[in-house]
Motif scaffolding. Structure first.
Motif, PDB file in Angstrom:
ATOM      1  N   PHE A 186      19.797 -39.559  31.788  1.00  0.00           N
ATOM      2  CA  PHE A 186      20.042 -40.960  32.141  1.00  0.00           C
ATOM      3  C   PHE A 186      21.428 -41.410  31.684  1.00  0.00           C
ATOM      4  CE2 PHE A 186      15.277 -41.335  32.324  1.00  0.00           C
ATOM      5  CZ  PHE A 186      15.226 -41.612  33.688  1.00  0.00           C
ATOM      6  N   LEU A 187      21.851 -40.946  30.516  1.00  0.00           N
ATOM      7  CA  LEU A 187      23.201 -41.277  30.051  1.00  0.00           C
ATOM      8  C   LEU A 187      24.255 -40.661  30.963  1.00  0.00           C
ATOM      9  CD1 LEU A 187      22.767 -40.897  26.181  1.00  0.00           C
ATOM     10  CD2 LEU A 187      23.078 -43.019  27.484  1.00  0.00           C
ATOM     11  N   ASN A 188      24.019 -39.429  31.390  1.00  0.00           N
ATOM     12  CA  ASN A 188      24.933 -38.780  32.334  1.00  0.00           C
ATOM     13  C   ASN A 188      25.053 -39.585  33.617  1.00  0.00           C
ATOM     14  OD1 ASN A 188      24.600 -36.842  34.983  1.00  0.00           O
ATOM     15  ND2 ASN A 188      26.281 -36.180  33.673  1.00  0.00           N
ATOM     16  N   GLY A 189      23.921 -40.025  34.156  1.00  0.00           N
ATOM     17  CA  GLY A 189      23.936 -40.799  35.391  1.00  0.00           C
ATOM     18  C   GLY A 189      24.670 -42.123  35.228  1.00  0.00           C
ATOM     19  N   TRP A 190      24.493 -42.768  34.073  1.00  0.00           N
ATOM     20  CA  TRP A 190      25.162 -44.044  33.828  1.00  0.00           C
ATOM     21  C   TRP A 190      26.678 -43.854  33.742  1.00  0.00           C
ATOM     22  CZ3 TRP A 190      23.735 -48.748  34.610  1.00  0.00           C
ATOM     23  CH2 TRP A 190      24.423 -49.804  34.022  1.00  0.00           C
ATOM     24  N   LEU A 191      27.094 -42.818  33.024  1.00  0.00           N
ATOM     25  CA  LEU A 191      28.531 -42.554  32.914  1.00  0.00           C
ATOM     26  C   LEU A 191      29.124 -42.113  34.245  1.00  0.00           C
ATOM     27  CD1 LEU A 191      28.890 -40.804  29.432  1.00  0.00           C
ATOM     28  CD2 LEU A 191      29.250 -43.198  30.035  1.00  0.00           C
ATOM     29  N   ILE A 205      14.669 -36.329  37.751  1.00  0.00           N
ATOM     30  CA  ILE A 205      14.745 -35.348  36.672  1.00  0.00           C
ATOM     31  C   ILE A 205      14.521 -36.029  35.322  1.00  0.00           C
ATOM     32  CG2 ILE A 205      16.280 -33.769  35.429  1.00  0.00           C
ATOM     33  CD1 ILE A 205      17.560 -33.086  38.142  1.00  0.00           C
ATOM     34  N   GLY A 206      15.161 -37.190  35.133  1.00  0.00           N
ATOM     35  CA  GLY A 206      14.977 -37.920  33.886  1.00  0.00           C
ATOM     36  C   GLY A 206      13.549 -38.381  33.698  1.00  0.00           C
ATOM     37  N   LEU A 207      12.932 -38.879  34.761  1.00  0.00           N
ATOM     38  CA  LEU A 207      11.554 -39.363  34.678  1.00  0.00           C
ATOM     39  C   LEU A 207      10.585 -38.234  34.350  1.00  0.00           C
ATOM     40  CD1 LEU A 207       9.484 -41.632  35.074  1.00  0.00           C
ATOM     41  CD2 LEU A 207       9.435 -41.042  37.511  1.00  0.00           C
ATOM     42  N   VAL A 208      10.706 -37.120  35.068  1.00  0.00           N
ATOM     43  CA  VAL A 208       9.794 -35.994  34.823  1.00  0.00           C
ATOM     44  C   VAL A 208      10.037 -35.402  33.440  1.00  0.00           C
ATOM     45  CG1 VAL A 208       9.117 -33.676  35.579  1.00  0.00           C
ATOM     46  CG2 VAL A 208       9.517 -35.484  37.267  1.00  0.00           C
TER      47      VAL A 208
END
Length: 201
Positions: A64-69, A155-158
């Motif tokens: 999730f941090l990767n997606g935000w950045l 991916i983050g959710l699972v």
């Protein structure tokens, strides 16, 4: 699918982070590199997850941090007026390597190498068809059933539920995730190919 359509909402939510990044002296390229390092950490955490399931939760947070950045680097570039083809190239290259390490970590942890190969090729072909459309004179294609934002969210959710819900219907939730990425990745790639082919015909 749906999350790519929420970019205007994400852009508004990013404004405080863009301001903080400017004050900290960060550049869009440095944020892209940090995002990739977080993805590498997530891939390693996923690799460890089969033997110690709480690592899946660590990996989920890093995803999730990767997606935000990944959103922040583009927003900062637009704010600074430094968006460029070189920055776009770096961002896309690091995003593809991030996709690879995430899926490789998930697959290697379970030793599900064939399924991992099917998943990573589907993901890479989805991204390739999106940019190949631009290479032949069309707009970059983000459409299709599952885009990168949807994929990272899934991916983050699972990963987040994996320590608590180990399996569904007798199958590991990680195996089900890889199978989904394999099937939907190739399906989305074919959707993008069809769209581009029709546009060029």
């Amino acid at each position: 699918m749906t999350l790519d359509q929420l970019r205007p909402v994400a852009d508004r939510a990013l404004r405080p982070f863009v301001s903080a990044s400017k004050q900290a002296g960060l550049t869009p390229d440095s944020i892209s590199v940090i995002a990739f390092l977080l993805a590498g950490g997530a891939g390693w955490a996923f690799y460890l997850g089969d033997s110690a399931p709480m690592w899946y939760l660590v990996g989920a947070v890093l995803v999730f941090l990767n997606g935000w950045l990944d959103l922040l680097d583009g927003a900062l570039a637009r704010e600074l007026g430094t968006d460029s083809k070189a920055g776009d190239l770096l961002d896309h290259v690091l995003d593809r390597y991030a996709d690879i390490v995430l899926i490789a970590g998930l697959a290697a942890g379970l030793e599900a190498f064939a399924l991992g190969l099917a998943a990573v090729t589907g993901v890479l072909m989805t991204s390739y068809l999106g940019t190949q459309a631009q290479a032949v004179g069309l707009d970059r294609v983000y459409g299709g059933l599952v885009g990168r934002a949807d994929r990272l969210a899934l991916i983050g959710l699972v990963g987040g539920i994996a320590p608590f819900v180990g399996s569904v219907g007798g199958y590991s939730v990680i195996v089900l995730l890889l199978g989904f990425l394999a099937v939907i990745g190739h399906f989305t790639a074919l959707q993008r190919f069809y769209y581009s082919w029709r546009a060029l015909a």
